[in-house]
Design an enzyme around this catalytic site. Sequence first.
Site, PDB file in Angstrom:
ATOM      1  N   GLN A  45      42.310  38.102  49.886  1.00  0.00           N
ATOM      2  CA  GLN A  45      41.588  39.335  50.210  1.00  0.00           C
ATOM      3  C   GLN A  45      41.238  40.144  48.950  1.00  0.00           C
ATOM      4  O   GLN A  45      40.426  41.053  48.998  1.00  0.00           O
ATOM      5  CB  GLN A  45      42.422  40.197  51.167  1.00  0.00           C
ATOM      6  CG  GLN A  45      42.765  39.514  52.476  1.00  0.00           C
ATOM      7  CD  GLN A  45      41.530  39.013  53.202  1.00  0.00           C
ATOM      8  OE1 GLN A  45      40.557  39.729  53.354  1.00  0.00           O
ATOM      9  NE2 GLN A  45      41.568  37.768  53.639  1.00  0.00           N
ATOM     10  N   ASN A  46      41.873  39.821  47.835  1.00  0.00           N
ATOM     11  CA  ASN A  46      41.581  40.513  46.579  1.00  0.00           C
ATOM     12  C   ASN A  46      40.214  40.024  46.086  1.00  0.00           C
ATOM     13  O   ASN A  46      39.942  38.827  46.085  1.00  0.00           O
ATOM     14  CB  ASN A  46      42.670  40.225  45.550  1.00  0.00           C
ATOM     15  CG  ASN A  46      42.577  41.139  44.351  1.00  0.00           C
ATOM     16  OD1 ASN A  46      41.563  41.166  43.657  1.00  0.00           O
ATOM     17  ND2 ASN A  46      43.633  41.886  44.106  1.00  0.00           N
ATOM     18  N   GLN A  47      39.385  40.932  45.650  1.00  0.00           N
ATOM     19  CA  GLN A  47      38.013  40.598  45.277  1.00  0.00           C
ATOM     20  C   GLN A  47      37.846  40.298  43.783  1.00  0.00           C
ATOM     21  O   GLN A  47      36.726  40.130  43.303  1.00  0.00           O
ATOM     22  CB  GLN A  47      37.085  41.735  45.689  1.00  0.00           C
ATOM     23  CG  GLN A  47      37.047  41.904  47.193  1.00  0.00           C
ATOM     24  CD  GLN A  47      36.210  43.081  47.635  1.00  0.00           C
ATOM     25  OE1 GLN A  47      36.145  44.106  46.977  1.00  0.00           O
ATOM     26  NE2 GLN A  47      35.551  42.921  48.774  1.00  0.00           N
ATOM     27  N   SER A 146      40.264  45.876  42.448  1.00  0.00           N
ATOM     28  CA  SER A 146      39.773  44.738  43.234  1.00  0.00           C
ATOM     29  C   SER A 146      40.659  44.480  44.452  1.00  0.00           C
ATOM     30  O   SER A 146      40.336  43.650  45.290  1.00  0.00           O
ATOM     31  CB  SER A 146      39.714  43.479  42.359  1.00  0.00           C
ATOM     32  OG  SER A 146      41.010  43.110  41.914  1.00  0.00           O
TER      33      SER A 146
END
Length: 169
Positions: A45-47, A146
């Site tokens: 889920q971290n961008q 992020s």
Amino acid sequence: MTSPADAGRKASFAPVADARTRLLVLGSLPGEKSLAAAQYYANPQNQFWRLMQAVTGSPLLSLPYGERLELLLAAGVGLWDVVGSAVRPGSLDTAIRDHQPNALPELCASLPDLRAVAFNGGKSAKLGMKILADRPGLALIPLPSSSPAHAVRFERKLAAWEVLSAHLD
């Protein structure tokens, strides 16, 4: 032997940087999923990887972790964390306590082509900018996190992160 005060103490990874590093991206401290995988930004889920793919123009998302790191280094990007170790239940930066910093000035001094240091999120910027404030000629760039905990649309994050590409040319 671990003392009760050290229970729950978490440590960052080794830096990923070499003599080609022109831009160093600093997080705060790896989250639970990253620590479990022993990989920077392992939470899907971290961008981070999506943002860095846009910044570098490299196909990072389609690659295994080791190849992602190789492409970042080839593009002149290094990774590390501001916090070397801390007590932190869970993954939230707001829960970081009793932190010990990483040796950021020493790492920066060892990178001959370093132009800029970017801070991934508020905690990283708050702690790291103080440590590196006296480094002349080094651009210090705070960025929106992020992390999925920083609920801002991807497009808004990307608009801020795109400034990093100027330090890679």
